[in-house]
Every structure is written in structure tokens, then in C-alpha cells.
Design a protein around this motif. Structure first.
Motif, PDB file in Angstrom:
ATOM      1  N   LEU A   2       0.888  -1.220   0.036  1.00  0.00           N
ATOM      2  CA  LEU A   2       0.000   0.102  -0.080  1.00  0.00           C
ATOM      3  C   LEU A   2       0.846   1.451   0.131  1.00  0.00           C
ATOM      4  N   LEU A   3       0.613   2.263  -1.054  1.00  0.00           N
ATOM      5  CA  LEU A   3       1.620   3.455  -0.808  1.00  0.00           C
ATOM      6  C   LEU A   3       0.233   4.583  -0.490  1.00  0.00           C
ATOM      7  N   LEU A   4       0.828   5.334   0.228  1.00  0.00           N
ATOM      8  CA  LEU A   4      -0.004   6.203   0.789  1.00  0.00           C
ATOM      9  C   LEU A   4       0.732   7.616   0.611  1.00  0.00           C
ATOM     10  N   GLY A   5      -0.022   8.612  -0.054  1.00  0.00           N
ATOM     11  CA  GLY A   5       0.698   9.827  -0.207  1.00  0.00           C
ATOM     12  C   GLY A   5      -0.167  11.075  -0.296  1.00  0.00           C
ATOM     13  N   GLY A   6       0.457  12.338  -0.293  1.00  0.00           N
ATOM     14  CA  GLY A   6      -0.166  13.447  -0.162  1.00  0.00           C
ATOM     15  C   GLY A   6       0.491  14.457  -0.966  1.00  0.00           C
ATOM     16  N   LEU A 280       1.049  -4.431   4.173  1.00  0.00           N
ATOM     17  CA  LEU A 280      -0.079  -4.798   5.025  1.00  0.00           C
ATOM     18  C   LEU A 280       0.035  -6.240   5.180  1.00  0.00           C
ATOM     19  N   PHE A 281       0.725  -6.818   4.894  1.00  0.00           N
ATOM     20  CA  PHE A 281       0.989  -8.295   5.543  1.00  0.00           C
ATOM     21  C   PHE A 281       2.102  -8.020   6.628  1.00  0.00           C
ATOM     22  N   GLY A 285       1.030  -9.231  10.185  1.00  0.00           N
ATOM     23  CA  GLY A 285       1.522 -10.625  10.443  1.00  0.00           C
ATOM     24  C   GLY A 285       2.014 -10.627  11.963  1.00  0.00           C
ATOM     25  N   GLU A 286       1.685 -11.947  12.254  1.00  0.00           N
ATOM     26  CA  GLU A 286       2.100 -12.421  13.930  1.00  0.00           C
ATOM     27  C   GLU A 286       3.541 -11.905  14.144  1.00  0.00           C
ATOM     28  N   LYS A 287       4.290 -12.685  13.013  1.00  0.00           N
ATOM     29  CA  LYS A 287       5.756 -12.629  13.213  1.00  0.00           C
ATOM     30  C   LYS A 287       6.242 -11.245  13.277  1.00  0.00           C
TER      31      LYS A 287
END
Length: 305
Positions: A2-6, A280-281, A285-287
């Protein structure tokens, strides 16, 4: 991923034109402060989807005596929402090679649009305005992106092209022109100025004529070529960039009236953008959670020492 930008852009247009009527010469400043939030998600290794939401404020500073043509006024709100689907034809993340993307999508307007033909109002001697946050029309968008890096050159070269075509007039009869935008970028890798990598950019924007109720809008259409440069910083897995642009060639009507008169326009654009990528994983993720807990614990122990 996921790439989030502004992105935040401040455009200042200092304009002047000769007398349209008995009110004499007019001059003022049109300031646009536009923010954009974009979210890009990788659907597969080859496809990703991006959503852009744009809004902000446009204001006219008119120091003269208010008249039917001009006055100090402003517009604030949502401009448009764009959804793009991109296909990665070729993608080399590291080292020499090409990156090639094809995209298509839809731009959806907000309700912050012109609701009356300003040229018709002007002919009747009524107060009118020529700007709003949105054009009020749906647009089909097609896009191409190409970047190349070679071992022989320290420069990363890129070209981005976009075509926006209106799918029909607004509910009030306004049909804006089609737009083609081109941008050429040159990133100087290995150089460092103020902690950032320098880059140079040249952009071109070409627009066909607009229509109100099937009639060509006077003085519509535009050809604008701009050049500038900026710096890009990599900070805590985020990319921050800043650039300044000014027009090299500007053929666009800022008078916004049917009468052809002498005019002068000065434009400056300053832009700041931030982008950050999230796994996102990894976030869920638990690890990774266990590793994060261990890292936080180590930090606590460090502060105790």
C-alpha cells in the motif's frame, strides 16, 4: 503493498488586462491552494489501483473597485475524485533498466461547479465569475509512464503522459475541453544538495475549446509549457519532494471575457509531496508483531540505561 501519499500545490497567478468597459483596467491575483490525497494498492504483481481525492481553496484578490467582472472572492471544497487502474508492462525496482506503466480510469466531479454561463451573464451586465473548484463533468483518463536508468549515466529519465476527455457536459450545460499533459523528468542520482537528490522537470499542458450550451466559449483553449526543479529526500522510508515551476510559454486567457484586450500574466507554482509505502501483510502478520514487541522492549531498556 500500500502506497499512501499526499501533495500540496500553491499556484499564484498575477494577472492584468486592459479595459473591458467603463470600469477601466483590471489587475489582481488568483491563488490556488490545492491538496491531494492518493492511495495506491497492488492488486497483483502486474496490476494496481489508485484513488486520488483533490480539494482545497481558490481565491481572487482584486484590490480595485468591485464590478460585474471581478471582485475579491473565494471557493473552498472538494474538486474531484479519480480512480486509476494501472498495468505494469515492465518494472525494474533496482539497478539499470526500464519501468513502463499503462493506466486508465475515471475522474468524478464534486458539486463545487459553475452553475451559470458567465459569458451570458456578462452580456446582460450581470455579476459573474469564471472559476470554481470543479468543472462538474466526468472525465475518462488514460495515462502512460516510462522511466529509464542506465549504467553509463547518473541520470534517471522519465516521461509521463496523460489524456483527459470529458464524457459529457455538466448538468448546467458546461463542456470543458479535452486536456493532454506531458511531463519530462530528470533525476540526478548520486548528487546531494541540502541532503536531497536534485531533479529537473518540464511540463506541457494543452487544452481544446470549452463550450456553454453548445456554443464555443470565447478565448477558451490553452497551451502552457513550464520548467522547474526541485529536491527529493528519503526520510524514514518516506519520500519527500519539493519543487518550483514557472512558465516558459503561456497562451491562456485570464481575462475570461468575450472581448479581446491586451493582457499580461505571471505564474509561479510551488509543490510539496510526501509518499510512504506500507506492507499490509507485515503490519498484520504475527511474526512482525513479535519483532515489533521485541524492538519496543529494547528501546525501553535503552532508555533505562
Amino acid at each position: 503493498m500500500l502506497l499512501l501519499g499526499g501533495n500540496f500545490t500553491n499556484q499564484s497567478i498575477d494577472w492584468w488586462h486592459g479595459a473591458l468597459d467603463s470600469t477601466g483596467d483590471h489587475d489582481g491575483d488568483l491563488i490556488s491552494r490545492i491538496g491531494e490525497l492518493n492511495l495506491n494498492y497492488g492488486l497483483t504483481d502486474d496490476w494496481n489501483i489508485q484513488v486520488n481525492v483533490t480539494g482545497g481553496n481558490r481565491s481572487m484578490n482584486f484590490p480595485g473597485v468591485p464590478n460585474i467582472h471581478h471582485r475579491s472572492e473565494g471557493r473552498t471544497g472538494l474538486a474531484n475524485t479519480k480512480v486509476m487502474l494501472r498495468y505494469l508492462v515492465s518494472n525494474r525496482d533496482f539497478g539499470p533498466g526500464d519501468r513502463f506503466f499503462l493506466g486508465f480510469g475515471l475522474s468524478m466531479p464534486s458539486k463545487q461547479m459553475l452553475k451559470e454561463d458567465p459569458f451570458a451573464l456578462g452580456k446582460l451586465g450581470l455579476e459573474h465569475t469564471h472559476f470554481a473548484m470543479s468543472e462538474g463533468v466526468y472525465r475518462g483518463v488514460s495515462e502512460i509512464q516510462f522511466f529509464r536508468r542506465t549504467e553509463e549515466s547518473p541520470f534517471l529519465l522519465g516521461v509521463v503522459g496523460r489524456l483527459d476527455v470529458p464524457l459529457g457536459p455538466s448538468e448546467y450545460g458546461y463542456l470543458p475541453g479535452s486536456e493532454m499533459a506531458l511531463a519530462g523528468m530528470n533525476y540526478w542520482q548520486g548528487k546531494n544538495f541540502f541532503g536531497g537528490m536534485p531533479y529537473f522537470i518540464v511540463t506541457g499542458q494543452f487544452r481544446t475549446e470549452d463550450y456553454w450550451d453548445g456554443v464555443v466559449s470565447p478565448n477558451s483553449g490553452a497551451t502552457i509549457i513550464q520548467a522547474g526543479g526541485g529536491l527529493a529526500w528519503s526520510v524514514d522510508e518516506s519520500l519527500i519532494s519539493f519543487n518550483v515551476q514557472a512558465p516558459v510559454f503561456f497562451e491562456a486567457n485570464m481575462v475570461g471575457e468575450e472581448t479581446s484586450v491586451d493582457s499580461r500574466t505571471g505564474v509561479w507554482i510551488v509543490s510539496l509531496s510526501v509518499r510512504k509505502m506500507f506492507d499490509l501483510f507485515g503490519l498484520f502478520g504475527e511474526k512482525n508483531k513479535e519483532e515489533e514487541d521485541e524492538h519496543q522492549h529494547a528501546d525501553k531498556e535503552h532508555h533505562k540505561m
